[in-house]
Design a protein around this motif. Structure first.
Motif, PDB file in Angstrom:
ATOM      1  N   CYS A  84       0.867  -1.180   0.000  1.00 12.07           N
ATOM      2  CA  CYS A  84       0.000   0.000   0.000  1.00 12.07           C
ATOM      3  C   CYS A  84       0.906   1.232   0.000  1.00 12.07           C
ATOM      4  O   CYS A  84       1.494   1.571   1.031  1.00 12.07           O
ATOM      5  N   PRO A  85       1.073   1.903  -1.161  1.00 12.87           N
ATOM      6  CA  PRO A  85       1.950   3.071  -1.230  1.00 12.87           C
ATOM      7  C   PRO A  85       1.311   4.305  -0.593  1.00 12.87           C
ATOM      8  O   PRO A  85       0.101   4.324  -0.328  1.00 12.87           O
ATOM      9  N   PRO A  86       2.112   5.345  -0.351  1.00 13.96           N
ATOM     10  CA  PRO A  86       1.568   6.578   0.212  1.00 13.96           C
ATOM     11  C   PRO A  86       0.416   7.120  -0.636  1.00 13.96           C
ATOM     12  O   PRO A  86       0.441   7.045  -1.868  1.00 13.96           O
ATOM     13  N   GLY A  87      -0.605   7.633   0.055  1.00 13.47           N
ATOM     14  CA  GLY A  87      -1.762   8.204  -0.626  1.00 13.47           C
ATOM     15  C   GLY A  87      -2.852   7.203  -0.949  1.00 13.47           C
ATOM     16  O   GLY A  87      -3.891   7.577  -1.498  1.00 13.47           O
ATOM     17  N   HIS A  88      -2.651   5.937  -0.609  1.00 10.81           N
ATOM     18  CA  HIS A  88      -3.648   4.898  -0.896  1.00 10.81           C
ATOM     19  C   HIS A  88      -4.235   4.358   0.406  1.00 10.81           C
ATOM     20  O   HIS A  88      -3.679   4.542   1.483  1.00 10.81           O
ATOM     21  N   SER A  89      -5.376   3.683   0.280  1.00 12.46           N
ATOM     22  CA  SER A  89      -6.111   3.161   1.439  1.00 12.46           C
ATOM     23  C   SER A  89      -6.251   1.653   1.352  1.00 12.46           C
ATOM     24  O   SER A  89      -6.317   1.089   0.254  1.00 12.46           O
ATOM     25  N   HIS A  90      -6.321   1.031   2.528  1.00 17.35           N
ATOM     26  CA  HIS A  90      -6.561  -0.415   2.566  1.00 17.35           C
ATOM     27  C   HIS A  90      -7.143  -0.823   3.912  1.00 17.35           C
ATOM     28  O   HIS A  90      -7.088  -0.073   4.886  1.00 17.35           O
ATOM     29  N   SER A  91      -7.731  -2.009   3.930  1.00 18.85           N
ATOM     30  CA  SER A  91      -8.204  -2.654   5.158  1.00 18.85           C
ATOM     31  C   SER A  91      -8.008  -4.152   4.972  1.00 18.85           C
ATOM     32  O   SER A  91      -7.943  -4.641   3.850  1.00 18.85           O
ATOM     33  N   LEU A  92      -7.894  -4.872   6.076  1.00 20.24           N
ATOM     34  CA  LEU A  92      -7.635  -6.312   6.018  1.00 20.24           C
ATOM     35  C   LEU A  92      -8.617  -7.027   6.931  1.00 20.24           C
ATOM     36  O   LEU A  92      -8.824  -6.617   8.078  1.00 20.24           O
ATOM     37  N   LYS A  93      -9.212  -8.112   6.411  1.00 18.67           N
ATOM     38  CA  LYS A  93     -10.159  -8.897   7.199  1.00 18.67           C
ATOM     39  C   LYS A  93      -9.787 -10.370   7.141  1.00 18.67           C
ATOM     40  O   LYS A  93      -9.449 -10.889   6.077  1.00 18.67           O
ATOM     41  N   ASN A  94      -9.832 -10.997   8.307  1.00 16.33           N
ATOM     42  CA  ASN A  94      -9.667 -12.445   8.374  1.00 16.33           C
ATOM     43  C   ASN A  94     -11.049 -13.054   8.270  1.00 16.33           C
ATOM     44  O   ASN A  94     -11.817 -13.033   9.225  1.00 16.33           O
ATOM     45  N   ASN A  95     -11.378 -13.576   7.108  1.00 13.46           N
ATOM     46  CA  ASN A  95     -12.681 -14.209   6.933  1.00 13.46           C
ATOM     47  C   ASN A  95     -12.560 -15.721   6.879  1.00 13.46           C
ATOM     48  O   ASN A  95     -13.465 -16.402   6.449  1.00 13.46           O
ATOM     49  N   GLY A  96     -11.415 -16.239   7.360  1.00 10.19           N
ATOM     50  CA  GLY A  96     -11.211 -17.685   7.426  1.00 10.19           C
ATOM     51  C   GLY A  96     -11.541 -18.224   8.803  1.00 10.19           C
ATOM     52  O   GLY A  96     -12.074 -17.514   9.667  1.00 10.19           O
ATOM     53  N   ASP A  97     -11.207 -19.501   9.017  1.00 14.52           N
ATOM     54  CA  ASP A  97     -11.484 -20.180  10.278  1.00 14.52           C
ATOM     55  C   ASP A  97     -10.285 -20.233  11.209  1.00 14.52           C
ATOM     56  O   ASP A  97     -10.409 -20.664  12.354  1.00 14.52           O
ATOM     57  N   GLU A  98      -9.107 -19.854  10.725  1.00 12.71           N
ATOM     58  CA  GLU A  98      -7.894 -19.894  11.542  1.00 12.71           C
ATOM     59  C   GLU A  98      -7.281 -18.508  11.625  1.00 12.71           C
ATOM     60  O   GLU A  98      -7.688 -17.596  10.893  1.00 12.71           O
ATOM     61  N   ASP A  99      -6.317 -18.343  12.518  1.00 11.09           N
ATOM     62  CA  ASP A  99      -5.639 -17.059  12.648  1.00 11.09           C
ATOM     63  C   ASP A  99      -4.993 -16.646  11.326  1.00 11.09           C
ATOM     64  O   ASP A  99      -4.455 -17.485  10.600  1.00 11.09           O
ATOM     65  N   LEU A 100      -5.034 -15.372  11.034  1.00 11.79           N
ATOM     66  CA  LEU A 100      -4.307 -14.780   9.915  1.00 11.79           C
ATOM     67  C   LEU A 100      -3.046 -14.175  10.520  1.00 11.79           C
ATOM     68  O   LEU A 100      -3.118 -13.274  11.361  1.00 11.79           O
ATOM     69  N   VAL A 101      -1.888 -14.706  10.136  1.00 10.37           N
ATOM     70  CA  VAL A 101      -0.608 -14.265  10.674  1.00 10.37           C
ATOM     71  C   VAL A 101       0.187 -13.630   9.548  1.00 10.37           C
ATOM     72  O   VAL A 101       0.280 -14.201   8.449  1.00 10.37           O
ATOM     73  N   PHE A 102       0.754 -12.453   9.820  1.00  8.60           N
ATOM     74  CA  PHE A 102       1.498 -11.752   8.771  1.00  8.60           C
ATOM     75  C   PHE A 102       2.610 -10.902   9.373  1.00  8.60           C
ATOM     76  O   PHE A 102       2.596 -10.559  10.554  1.00  8.60           O
ATOM     77  N   TYR A 103       3.583 -10.596   8.524  1.00  5.99           N
ATOM     78  CA  TYR A 103       4.608  -9.612   8.842  1.00  5.99           C
ATOM     79  C   TYR A 103       4.237  -8.332   8.114  1.00  5.99           C
ATOM     80  O   TYR A 103       3.710  -8.373   6.997  1.00  5.99           O
ATOM     81  N   ALA A 104       4.517  -7.177   8.743  1.00  8.64           N
ATOM     82  CA  ALA A 104       4.256  -5.896   8.115  1.00  8.64           C
ATOM     83  C   ALA A 104       5.411  -4.958   8.408  1.00  8.64           C
ATOM     84  O   ALA A 104       5.985  -4.980   9.499  1.00  8.64           O
ATOM     85  N   VAL A 105       5.735  -4.139   7.411  1.00  7.03           N
ATOM     86  CA  VAL A 105       6.734  -3.084   7.552  1.00  7.03           C
ATOM     87  C   VAL A 105       6.063  -1.788   7.137  1.00  7.03           C
ATOM     88  O   VAL A 105       5.440  -1.710   6.071  1.00  7.03           O
ATOM     89  N   VAL A 106       6.175  -0.774   8.001  1.00  7.70           N
ATOM     90  CA  VAL A 106       5.573   0.535   7.745  1.00  7.70           C
ATOM     91  C   VAL A 106       6.685   1.586   7.796  1.00  7.70           C
ATOM     92  O   VAL A 106       7.026   2.076   8.871  1.00  7.70           O
ATOM     93  N   PRO A 107       7.284   1.902   6.609  1.00  8.74           N
ATOM     94  CA  PRO A 107       8.328   2.926   6.591  1.00  8.74           C
ATOM     95  C   PRO A 107       7.726   4.335   6.434  1.00  8.74           C
ATOM     96  O   PRO A 107       6.776   4.523   5.681  1.00  8.74           O
ATOM     97  N   GLU A 108       8.287   5.282   7.178  1.00  6.78           N
ATOM     98  CA  GLU A 108       7.879   6.690   7.055  1.00  6.78           C
ATOM     99  C   GLU A 108       8.554   7.311   5.839  1.00  6.78           C
ATOM    100  O   GLU A 108       9.679   6.966   5.506  1.00  6.78           O
ATOM    101  N   HIS A 109       7.862   8.239   5.185  1.00  2.00           N
ATOM    102  CA  HIS A 109       8.373   8.897   3.983  1.00  2.00           C
ATOM    103  C   HIS A 109       8.467  10.406   4.155  1.00  2.00           C
ATOM    104  O   HIS A 109       8.263  11.152   3.222  1.00  2.00           O
ATOM    105  N   ASN A 110       8.726  10.870   5.372  1.00  2.00           N
ATOM    106  CA  ASN A 110       8.814  12.316   5.622  1.00  2.00           C
ATOM    107  C   ASN A 110      10.094  12.878   5.052  1.00  2.00           C
ATOM    108  O   ASN A 110      11.119  12.392   5.089  1.00  2.00           O
TER     109      ASN A 110
END
Length: 110
Positions: A84-110
């Protein structure tokens, strides 16, 4: 620099960004990045939000999720990566039966 996520405190955040259920990240916060391993239990979600001054890279480890990205819907499976690049929107939903496990990196662009 090694980050051992198992040694970081697991946070439990209710209704993150206006989502449903709980979001459980283990997060390293630096001067310019947030790096996390997170879990969304079944039925939980991260609400729709815009990345104004940063971006986000999400890599799915296990479980299945639905990503709303701008005006599209994406199904994310283990091994998939979402950006998801700067200026864009997103949301995430776990609609499965098990845990949704993920890694995420959020770099600042100031």
């Amino acid at each position: 620099m090694k980050i051992s996520f198992d040694s970081l405190e697991e946070q439990i955040i209710q209704n993150f960004k206006g989502g449903e259920g709980v979001f459980k990240p283990r997060m390293h916060v630096g001067n310019y990045n947030k790096i996390m391993r997170a879990t969304l239990p079944a039925g939980s979600s991260i609400g729709l939000h815009t990345h104004d001054t940063n971006s986000e890279i999400i890599f799915i480890i296990s479980g299945v999720g639905t990503m709303e990205y701008d005006d599209t819907m994406e199904i994310l499976n283990p091994g998939d990566c979402h950006y998801c690049p700067p200026g864009h929107s997103h949301s995430l939903k776990n609609n499965g039966d098990e845990d949704l496990v993920f890694y995420a990196v959020v770099p600042e662009h100031n």
